[in-house]
Design a protein around this motif. Structure first.
Motif, PDB file in Angstrom:
ATOM      1  N   ARG A   1      43.225   3.813 -17.115  1.00 15.17           N
ATOM      2  CA  ARG A   1      44.220   4.895 -17.160  1.00 15.17           C
ATOM      3  C   ARG A   1      43.598   6.216 -16.745  1.00 15.17           C
ATOM      4  O   ARG A   1      44.189   6.984 -15.987  1.00 15.17           O
ATOM      5  CB  ARG A   1      44.817   5.033 -18.571  1.00 15.17           C
ATOM      6  N   SER A   2      42.393   6.478 -17.244  1.00 13.80           N
ATOM      7  CA  SER A   2      41.748   7.747 -16.904  1.00 13.80           C
ATOM      8  C   SER A   2      41.457   7.817 -15.405  1.00 13.80           C
ATOM      9  O   SER A   2      41.579   8.885 -14.801  1.00 13.80           O
ATOM     10  CB  SER A   2      40.482   7.955 -17.723  1.00 13.80           C
TER      11      SER A   2
ATOM     12  N   CYS B   1      39.825   7.310 -21.418  1.00 22.06           N
ATOM     13  CA  CYS B   1      40.888   6.502 -22.039  1.00 22.06           C
ATOM     14  C   CYS B   1      40.177   5.416 -22.842  1.00 22.06           C
ATOM     15  O   CYS B   1      39.088   5.648 -23.358  1.00 22.06           O
ATOM     16  CB  CYS B   1      41.853   5.944 -20.995  1.00 22.06           C
TER      17      CYS B   1
ATOM     18  N   ARG C   1      44.761   8.559 -23.800  1.00 24.29           N
ATOM     19  CA  ARG C   1      45.368   7.470 -24.557  1.00 24.29           C
ATOM     20  C   ARG C   1      46.561   7.996 -25.359  1.00 24.29           C
ATOM     21  O   ARG C   1      46.703   9.204 -25.559  1.00 24.29           O
ATOM     22  CB  ARG C   1      44.335   6.839 -25.502  1.00 24.29           C
TER      23      ARG C   1
END
Length: 97
Positions: free
Chosen positions: A63-64, A58, A21
């Motif tokens: 996103r991860s 995240c 993040r």
């Protein structure tokens, strides 16, 4: 793609945890022990990634997951934490700020 739940993470894993993040999100609260490497700049810090297997988190897992796919394609042994920090907090687990 390899993935685990926040419950698996909380149960204890002897692996580094990378939080992708942005800095302000990380500062607001993160899983204890996590290291911040924002997705937006991770390409500039590939040499700082752990040499051993590691987990990636995240906020919600999107996103991860993208980061894990990209890093796995480059030969890293990375695992996505499904549900991310949001699920971690919802489960009532401790966070650091």
């Amino acid at each position: 793609m390899q993935s685990i739940s926040v419950h698996d993470l909380h149960a204890g894993r002897e692996r580094p945890l990378i939080d992708v993040r942005e800095e302000h999100e990380f500062a607001a609260g993160h899983v204890p022990g996590a290291v911040n490497m924002p997705m937006s700049s991770i390409g500039e810090h590939l040499d700082e990634l752990p040499g051993e297997p590691f987990d990636v988190i995240c906020q919600a897992g999107g996103r991860s997951a993208r980061v894990v796919e990209a890093l796995s394609a480059r030969g890293h042994d990375a695992t996505n934490v499904e549900g991310g920090t949001g699920d971690w907090i919802a489960a009532g687990y401790d966070v650091e700020a």
